[in-house]
Structure formats: C-alpha cells, structure tokens
Design a protein around this motif. Structure first.
Motif, PDB file in Angstrom:
ATOM      1  N   ALA A 325       0.829  -1.208   0.000  1.00  0.00           N
ATOM      2  CA  ALA A 325       0.000   0.000   0.000  1.00  0.00           C
ATOM      3  C   ALA A 325       0.862   1.257   0.000  1.00  0.00           C
ATOM      4  O   ALA A 325       0.577   2.218  -0.734  1.00  0.00           O
ATOM      5  CB  ALA A 325      -0.943  -0.015   1.200  1.00  0.00           C
ATOM      6  N   ILE A 326       1.926   1.278   0.810  1.00  0.00           N
ATOM      7  CA  ILE A 326       2.791   2.462   0.862  1.00  0.00           C
ATOM      8  C   ILE A 326       3.557   2.623  -0.442  1.00  0.00           C
ATOM      9  O   ILE A 326       3.735   3.746  -0.939  1.00  0.00           O
ATOM     10  CB  ILE A 326       3.745   2.356   2.056  1.00  0.00           C
ATOM     11  N   ALA A 327       4.014   1.519  -1.018  1.00  0.00           N
ATOM     12  CA  ALA A 327       4.722   1.608  -2.296  1.00  0.00           C
ATOM     13  C   ALA A 327       3.803   2.156  -3.392  1.00  0.00           C
ATOM     14  O   ALA A 327       4.201   3.027  -4.178  1.00  0.00           O
ATOM     15  CB  ALA A 327       5.260   0.228  -2.691  1.00  0.00           C
ATOM     16  N   ASN A 328       2.567   1.685  -3.436  1.00  0.00           N
ATOM     17  CA  ASN A 328       1.622   2.193  -4.432  1.00  0.00           C
ATOM     18  C   ASN A 328       1.331   3.672  -4.213  1.00  0.00           C
ATOM     19  O   ASN A 328       1.198   4.443  -5.175  1.00  0.00           O
ATOM     20  CB  ASN A 328       0.326   1.383  -4.378  1.00  0.00           C
ATOM     21  N   ALA A 329       1.216   4.087  -2.945  1.00  0.00           N
ATOM     22  CA  ALA A 329       0.928   5.490  -2.659  1.00  0.00           C
ATOM     23  C   ALA A 329       2.057   6.403  -3.121  1.00  0.00           C
ATOM     24  O   ALA A 329       1.816   7.563  -3.470  1.00  0.00           O
ATOM     25  CB  ALA A 329       0.683   5.670  -1.161  1.00  0.00           C
ATOM     26  N   HIS A 330       3.281   5.903  -3.148  1.00  0.00           N
ATOM     27  CA  HIS A 330       4.429   6.706  -3.576  1.00  0.00           C
ATOM     28  C   HIS A 330       4.766   6.497  -5.050  1.00  0.00           C
ATOM     29  O   HIS A 330       5.747   7.079  -5.538  1.00  0.00           O
ATOM     30  CB  HIS A 330       5.657   6.372  -2.722  1.00  0.00           C
ATOM     31  N   GLY A 331       3.996   5.683  -5.743  1.00  0.00           N
ATOM     32  CA  GLY A 331       4.314   5.403  -7.145  1.00  0.00           C
ATOM     33  C   GLY A 331       5.571   4.583  -7.316  1.00  0.00           C
ATOM     34  O   GLY A 331       6.242   4.669  -8.355  1.00  0.00           O
ATOM     35  N   ALA A 332       5.911   3.796  -6.304  1.00  0.00           N
ATOM     36  CA  ALA A 332       7.126   2.979  -6.355  1.00  0.00           C
ATOM     37  C   ALA A 332       6.832   1.616  -6.967  1.00  0.00           C
ATOM     38  O   ALA A 332       5.730   1.082  -6.844  1.00  0.00           O
ATOM     39  CB  ALA A 332       7.699   2.806  -4.951  1.00  0.00           C
ATOM     40  N   ALA A 333       7.843   1.059  -7.618  1.00  0.00           N
ATOM     41  CA  ALA A 333       7.726  -0.271  -8.219  1.00  0.00           C
ATOM     42  C   ALA A 333       8.103  -1.320  -7.177  1.00  0.00           C
ATOM     43  O   ALA A 333       9.167  -1.236  -6.553  1.00  0.00           O
ATOM     44  CB  ALA A 333       8.630  -0.390  -9.439  1.00  0.00           C
ATOM     45  N   LEU A 334       7.236  -2.307  -7.004  1.00  0.00           N
ATOM     46  CA  LEU A 334       7.448  -3.361  -6.010  1.00  0.00           C
ATOM     47  C   LEU A 334       7.577  -4.699  -6.720  1.00  0.00           C
ATOM     48  O   LEU A 334       6.695  -5.088  -7.489  1.00  0.00           O
ATOM     49  CB  LEU A 334       6.273  -3.397  -5.020  1.00  0.00           C
ATOM     50  N   THR A 335       8.682  -5.388  -6.476  1.00  0.00           N
ATOM     51  CA  THR A 335       8.893  -6.710  -7.047  1.00  0.00           C
ATOM     52  C   THR A 335       9.293  -7.673  -5.938  1.00  0.00           C
ATOM     53  O   THR A 335      10.010  -7.296  -4.998  1.00  0.00           O
ATOM     54  CB  THR A 335       9.995  -6.702  -8.128  1.00  0.00           C
ATOM     55  N   ALA A 336       8.820  -8.905  -6.035  1.00  0.00           N
ATOM     56  CA  ALA A 336       9.154  -9.950  -5.064  1.00  0.00           C
ATOM     57  C   ALA A 336       9.397 -11.237  -5.827  1.00  0.00           C
ATOM     58  O   ALA A 336       8.548 -11.666  -6.623  1.00  0.00           O
ATOM     59  CB  ALA A 336       8.023 -10.129  -4.049  1.00  0.00           C
ATOM     60  N   THR A 337      10.542 -11.851  -5.609  1.00  0.00           N
ATOM     61  CA  THR A 337      10.894 -13.075  -6.313  1.00  0.00           C
ATOM     62  C   THR A 337      11.479 -14.072  -5.316  1.00  0.00           C
ATOM     63  O   THR A 337      12.258 -13.695  -4.419  1.00  0.00           O
ATOM     64  CB  THR A 337      11.929 -12.803  -7.419  1.00  0.00           C
ATOM     65  N   PRO A 338      11.110 -15.362  -5.441  1.00  0.00           N
ATOM     66  CA  PRO A 338      11.737 -16.381  -4.589  1.00  0.00           C
ATOM     67  C   PRO A 338      13.221 -16.486  -4.901  1.00  0.00           C
ATOM     68  O   PRO A 338      13.659 -16.235  -6.029  1.00  0.00           O
ATOM     69  CB  PRO A 338      10.983 -17.663  -4.963  1.00  0.00           C
ATOM     70  N   ARG A 339      13.974 -16.842  -3.913  1.00  0.00           N
ATOM     71  CA  ARG A 339      15.397 -17.045  -4.144  1.00  0.00           C
ATOM     72  C   ARG A 339      15.625 -18.321  -4.937  1.00  0.00           C
ATOM     73  O   ARG A 339      14.690 -19.047  -5.274  1.00  0.00           O
ATOM     74  CB  ARG A 339      16.147 -17.067  -2.812  1.00  0.00           C
ATOM     75  N   ARG A 340      16.880 -18.587  -5.240  1.00  0.00           N
ATOM     76  CA  ARG A 340      17.212 -19.714  -6.107  1.00  0.00           C
ATOM     77  C   ARG A 340      16.572 -21.007  -5.600  1.00  0.00           C
ATOM     78  O   ARG A 340      16.378 -21.185  -4.398  1.00  0.00           O
ATOM     79  CB  ARG A 340      18.731 -19.875  -6.216  1.00  0.00           C
ATOM     80  N   GLY A 344      15.419 -21.471  -0.674  1.00  0.00           N
ATOM     81  CA  GLY A 344      14.385 -20.829   0.121  1.00  0.00           C
ATOM     82  C   GLY A 344      14.622 -19.346   0.281  1.00  0.00           C
ATOM     83  O   GLY A 344      15.678 -18.809  -0.053  1.00  0.00           O
ATOM     84  N   GLY A 345      13.608 -18.670   0.802  1.00  0.00           N
ATOM     85  CA  GLY A 345      13.739 -17.247   1.037  1.00  0.00           C
ATOM     86  C   GLY A 345      13.062 -16.424  -0.049  1.00  0.00           C
ATOM     87  O   GLY A 345      12.526 -16.942  -1.040  1.00  0.00           O
ATOM     88  N   LEU A 346      13.099 -15.118   0.149  1.00  0.00           N
ATOM     89  CA  LEU A 346      12.389 -14.193  -0.728  1.00  0.00           C
ATOM     90  C   LEU A 346      13.184 -12.904  -0.838  1.00  0.00           C
ATOM     91  O   LEU A 346      13.713 -12.402   0.165  1.00  0.00           O
ATOM     92  CB  LEU A 346      10.997 -13.903  -0.161  1.00  0.00           C
TER      93      LEU A 346
END
Length: 357
Positions: A325-340, A344-346
């Motif tokens: 929500a905060i990223a969208n409010a600032h017009g920021a690009a948000l990406t999330a990808t699993p690690r190799r 595990g991890g993100l």
C-alpha cells in the motif's frame, strides 16, 4: 423536455436527417432554378419576365410539397436508423446494470462481436472481474480482521474467568494471569496500529518531502540488530545515500515492516541482506522455500506462510500488505521473487521514483 433515455437518439436522428434533408432539398430545387433562369422562345434574353408563368407557380408548389414530405421522411428514417444503432447499446446497458446490482460473476458475453460494442463489452467484463475480486478481497479482509481482533478478546476473557473462579488462587497466579492479559492487549494494540497504518497508506500521500532513504534504512537496521542476534540471524546492510521524495513516516513504516517480515519469517542461522542504492531498497532473507505462485498472495492482508517460520505467531499478517500500500501510494515499483531453487527465502525490492519526478 426530451427524456434522458431518448436524448442520444434525437441527436442521432438530427445528425442523419439534416444532411439527408439538405441533399434532397438541393436536388428538388434544381428544376425550379432552371425554370427561373430560362426565357420563352422568340423573346429577348435581356428582358426579364414581369410575372412568373403558371408553370413556375406549379413548380414552387410541387417543390414545397416535396420538401415537406422529405422532411417527414428524413426524420422518420433518421429515428429508425438511430433506434437500430442504439438497440445493442441499450441492451448492453440494461445487462450491465443488472450484473452490477445482482451478480458480478455474470458476464456480458460479447466476445464474439468484432466491433466497438464487442470492445466495450470486453472492457466492462474486465471491470466486473476486478470489482468481483476487490469485493471478495474486502470480505476476506473483514472476516480475517474480525477473527484476529476477537481471538485475543476470547483469550483474555478465559484467563480472567479462570483466575476469578479459583478461590485458592495466590497473588503470584493472579499476577501471571494479569501479565498474560496485558500481553494479549499489546498484541491487539499492534494489530490496531497496523490496521490504521494500512488504512492511512491506502489513502495516498498528503505531503511529500525530500529525505535520504539510506539514512532511514540504516537507522532501522541498527534498531534491529539485537533482535537479529537473539534469533540467530545474520543481518547485513549495504547502504548508500539515496535521496527520494515522499512521506518519511510512511516510508519508515515500509522499511520497518520489510525488516520485521524478513526477521520473523526466517530460519535460525539464516541471513537478512539489506541494500539501498539509486532510490531502490532491497531486502532478502533465507526463509523456507516460497512457491512462485504464492508470492503475490503474501501481499494480501492476513496471509502468512507455514507455521515453521521463526516468530510466526508474533506477526499480525499485515506487514507486506502495508508495504504494498505504501509503495503504491508513492508510485514505487514493487517486485518480489523467490530465491534460487532449493535455497528458500524471498527477495523484495522497492524502487522509488527518481528525485524531481
């Protein structure tokens, strides 16, 4: 007063009828103009007629009658053509109104039409699909929020009832029960604060100030080093100056929730890696394997992965929802990808707009 339902049809009728009438009027008047410009045989061409001949009077009468008939005919034809043109639009409007009022799962079904009506139908179907998803998400949010708020209340009531029902309870037991009730109350306060933060961030950014994202992140990382050490997690940060514009308080909440999420949803002996540079903030952790098809769901309110993560019960399930929500409010690009695969991890990256945009 033209009824609202027929205003567009009247406009289209006039749009069709006026050119049709004008063209017919010109064609009907050509013989009349020809009669007025000719002279009887044997007369001087330079001497105009003092009175129009009887044939001219007849031509005027015939032309007037033709124009009157043409006017009525053009309006009737225009009205009919406009009705034919607007009939699919009225059907589409009625169906869309019924869908919005009764069942958002229903669709207009105009995909087979390869014209503007088909394009409009597809657009409305997409809109209904998004509305349906939004309403379903809202229902889930309300249900989950009610459950999260009710659970501590139920536990508090049970603790107090047990303590009051025991006539032999000593002061130590009562103190222990009160301490548990206070902890449950603090959990409710954290949840309410998170809900307020989520609500305020979804309203947008009211003030935008220049600030250094790197300094803000460094402060948040230093404040969590003791917690990371207690959990057996190695916390590393590579931070450089990153001037951005936005609400420092909201961005501080974004950073805090990203770091808390990376620490809580980790494995003992894991790592949390934080990086800031060029207006981009990246946070990665070594938690359990996150399936790629479940990454988007983690940013929904009250969505958490399995219970084998450290401190899973300490979270409120709103951290990543607040981040989005905060990223969208600032017009920021948000990406999330699993690690190799297998590790595990993100990895989550938030890229803020460049300074001055």
């Amino acid at each position: 007063m033209i009824p609202r339902r027929n205003r567009l049809r009247v406009q289209l009728t006039l749009l069709y009828a006026i050119p049709f009438f004008a063209t017919g009027a010109v064609l009907s008047s050509i013989p009349l103009f020809g009669a007025e410009s000719t002279a009887p045989a044997g007369s001087a061409a330079t001497q105009p007629e003092q009175h129009p001949p009887l044939e001219t009077h007849g031509s005027l009468t015939s032309t007037a009658i033709a124009l009157a008939v043409l006017t009525v005919l053009s309006l009737l034809v225009g009205w009919w053509v406009a009705g034919r043109f607007l009939r699919p639009l009225r059907t589409l409007t009625a169906t869309a109104r019924e869908i919005s009022a009764t069942n958002l799962d229903r669709r207009l079904g105009l995909a087979d039409r390869k014209d503007e009506y088909g394009e409009l139908g597809e657009t409305l179907d997409d809109l209904f699909a998004r509305l349906g998803m939004a309403f379903e998400s809202q229902r889930r949010f309300v249900a989950n929020a009610s459950h999260e708020l009710r659970t501590p209340l139920t536990a508090e009531r049970a603790l107090l009832q047990v303590a009051l029902a025991d006539p032999a309870a000593d002061p130590e037991e009562l103190r222990r029960a009160c301490a548990e009730v206070l902890e449950l109350g603090r959990r409710q306060e954290r949840l309410i604060d998170a809900l307020l933060t989520l609500a305020s961030s979804e309203q947008g950014v009211e003030r935008r100030l220049p600030f250094d994202l790197g300094a803000l992140v460094s402060e948040a990382v230093d404040a969590r080093r003791d917690e990371a050490a207690a959990r057996g997690i190695r916390l590393t940060a590579t931070v450089s100056a990153a001037p951005v514009v936005g609400d420092p308080n909201l961005v501080g909440s974004l950073v805090a929730n990203l770091l808390d999420n990376a620490l809580r949803h980790n494995v003992r002996g894991g790592r949390v890696e934080v990086g800031v540079g060029g207006g981009a903030l990246s946070v990665g952790n070594d938690g359990p394997v996150v399936p790629a098809d479940e990454v988007d769901g983690l940013f929904e309110p009250f969505r958490q992965m399995g219970g084998d993560r450290i401190g899973n019960t300490a979270g409120h399930g709103l951290g990543l929802a607040i981040v989005r929500a905060i990223a969208n409010a600032h017009g920021a690009a948000l990406t999330a990808t699993p690690r190799r695969a297998g590790a595990g991890g993100l990895d989550i990256t938030v890229t803020f707009p460049a300074l001055g945009r």
